[in-house]
Design a protein around this motif. Structure first.
Motif, PDB file in Angstrom:
ATOM      1  N   ARG A  18     -76.937 -84.699 -46.893  1.00  0.00           N
ATOM      2  CA  ARG A  18     -77.478 -83.731 -47.568  1.00  0.00           C
ATOM      3  C   ARG A  18     -76.521 -83.358 -45.136  1.00  0.00           C
ATOM      4  NH1 ARG A  18     -83.064 -83.301 -49.811  1.00  0.00           N
ATOM      5  NH2 ARG A  18     -82.485 -84.017 -52.330  1.00  0.00           N
ATOM      6  N   MET A  19     -77.478 -84.036 -44.264  1.00  0.00           N
ATOM      7  CA  MET A  19     -76.834 -84.275 -43.310  1.00  0.00           C
ATOM      8  C   MET A  19     -75.332 -83.636 -42.553  1.00  0.00           C
ATOM      9  SD  MET A  19     -79.996 -86.544 -40.963  1.00  0.00           S
ATOM     10  CE  MET A  19     -78.796 -86.234 -39.580  1.00  0.00           C
ATOM     11  N   ALA A  21     -72.823 -82.847 -45.555  1.00  0.00           N
ATOM     12  CA  ALA A  21     -72.975 -81.787 -46.202  1.00  0.00           C
ATOM     13  C   ALA A  21     -73.198 -80.121 -44.480  1.00  0.00           C
ATOM     14  CB  ALA A  21     -73.793 -81.007 -47.076  1.00  0.00           C
ATOM     15  N   ILE A  22     -73.779 -80.119 -44.378  1.00  0.00           N
ATOM     16  CA  ILE A  22     -74.610 -79.184 -42.954  1.00  0.00           C
ATOM     17  C   ILE A  22     -73.222 -79.183 -41.814  1.00  0.00           C
ATOM     18  CG2 ILE A  22     -76.486 -78.411 -40.945  1.00  0.00           C
ATOM     19  CD1 ILE A  22     -78.593 -79.190 -43.626  1.00  0.00           C
ATOM     20  N   ILE A  23     -73.078 -80.489 -41.867  1.00  0.00           N
ATOM     21  CA  ILE A  23     -72.275 -80.101 -40.568  1.00  0.00           C
ATOM     22  C   ILE A  23     -71.159 -79.960 -40.535  1.00  0.00           C
ATOM     23  CG2 ILE A  23     -71.085 -82.578 -38.740  1.00  0.00           C
ATOM     24  CD1 ILE A  23     -73.629 -83.767 -38.765  1.00  0.00           C
ATOM     25  N   TYR A  24     -70.573 -79.615 -42.345  1.00  0.00           N
ATOM     26  CA  TYR A  24     -69.706 -80.084 -42.155  1.00  0.00           C
ATOM     27  C   TYR A  24     -69.249 -78.990 -42.939  1.00  0.00           C
ATOM     28  CZ  TYR A  24     -65.103 -81.433 -44.806  1.00  0.00           C
ATOM     29  OH  TYR A  24     -63.573 -81.201 -45.261  1.00  0.00           O
ATOM     30  N   SER A  25     -70.145 -77.946 -43.498  1.00  0.00           N
ATOM     31  CA  SER A  25     -70.289 -76.552 -44.143  1.00  0.00           C
ATOM     32  C   SER A  25     -70.193 -76.033 -42.047  1.00  0.00           C
ATOM     33  CB  SER A  25     -71.114 -76.157 -44.444  1.00  0.00           C
ATOM     34  OG  SER A  25     -71.720 -76.761 -45.973  1.00  0.00           O
ATOM     35  N   PHE A  26     -70.773 -75.877 -41.205  1.00  0.00           N
ATOM     36  CA  PHE A  26     -70.300 -75.183 -39.929  1.00  0.00           C
ATOM     37  C   PHE A  26     -68.725 -75.427 -39.129  1.00  0.00           C
ATOM     38  CE2 PHE A  26     -74.732 -75.210 -39.541  1.00  0.00           C
ATOM     39  CZ  PHE A  26     -75.350 -73.621 -39.186  1.00  0.00           C
ATOM     40  N   LEU A  74     -75.897 -84.020 -52.941  1.00  0.00           N
ATOM     41  CA  LEU A  74     -76.523 -83.679 -52.116  1.00  0.00           C
ATOM     42  C   LEU A  74     -78.208 -84.074 -52.377  1.00  0.00           C
ATOM     43  CD1 LEU A  74     -76.418 -79.984 -51.784  1.00  0.00           C
ATOM     44  CD2 LEU A  74     -76.089 -81.844 -50.127  1.00  0.00           C
TER      45      LEU A  74
END
Length: 200
Positions: A18-19, A21-26, A74
């Motif tokens: 999940r962490m 995924a957040i970094i990759y999304s940004f 996720l």
């Protein structure tokens, strides 16, 4: 508490996924924003416009592909099932019908004995026989595979009743005959099944 048919628990990598995924999304949003700026302010020649547009479209496609596959990561889980409890909540006559497809193409890369073992183990499931159908799709149209299944059909007359009557768990003939545990059969019956198994 009712009869359990399955349990599951989250895998330890859930938080990391999940962490990430957040970094990759940004990172994806920053990259797309950069492409937009390049396209609007820095692309003057026709070739640079085409290049910037191509990069933007390709990154949008890759971002979409990543977004559609990352959802499975996720919340990864480990599931444990208890098929032995199924008859406690449902009668056998009420089990749903199951269709199983086995695909094969090349008898040299996928030896017919392996495909036959798969089919026989599926047909020997502890499941109402009238509710389970096993289909084999031989895309290569091999005569060798056809012959193997013709012989396997003869062997199945011995093998399937034996598996059901003796409650054999690993129903692959290969695994069974390579072990020393031959269930309730006497020596004559074992030899009879072994001879039938060698036919294919």
């Amino acid at each position: 508490m009712g009869t359990l048919l399955n349990t599951y628990q989250q895998m330890p990598c859930t938080t990391f996924n999940r962490m990430f995924a957040i970094i990759y999304s940004f990172a994806i949003l920053a990259l797309i924003y950069h492409h937009f700026l390049t396209l609007i302010y820095h692309s003057t020649a026709f070739i640079s416009v085409v290049t910037a547009t191509s990069l933007l479209i390709s990154d949008l496609i890759l971002a979409f592909m990543w977004a559609t596959t990352t959802s499975f990561r996720l919340r990864p889980i480990l599931r444990q099932v208890y098929p032995e409890n199924l008859e406690k909540v449902l009668h056998k006559q009420d089990f749903p019908a199951i269709d199983i497809f086995i695909c094969t193409a090349d008898p040299y890369k996928e030896p017919p004995i392996n495909v036959v073992n798969t089919a026989l183990s599926l047909m020997a499931y502890d499941y109402p026989p009238e509710k389970i159908s096993v289909y084999v799709s031989d895309d290569g149209g091999s005569e060798l595979t056809l012959f193997a299944f013709m012989e396997a059909a003869k062997f199945a007359e011995f093998w399937l009743p034996f598996c059901r009557d003796s409650n054999i768990m690993d129903r692959r003939p290969e695994a069974y005959f390579n072990s020393n545990n031959h269930g309730k059969l006497d020596e004559h019956e074992i030899e009879e099944i072994k001879v039938s198994s060698k036919l294919f």
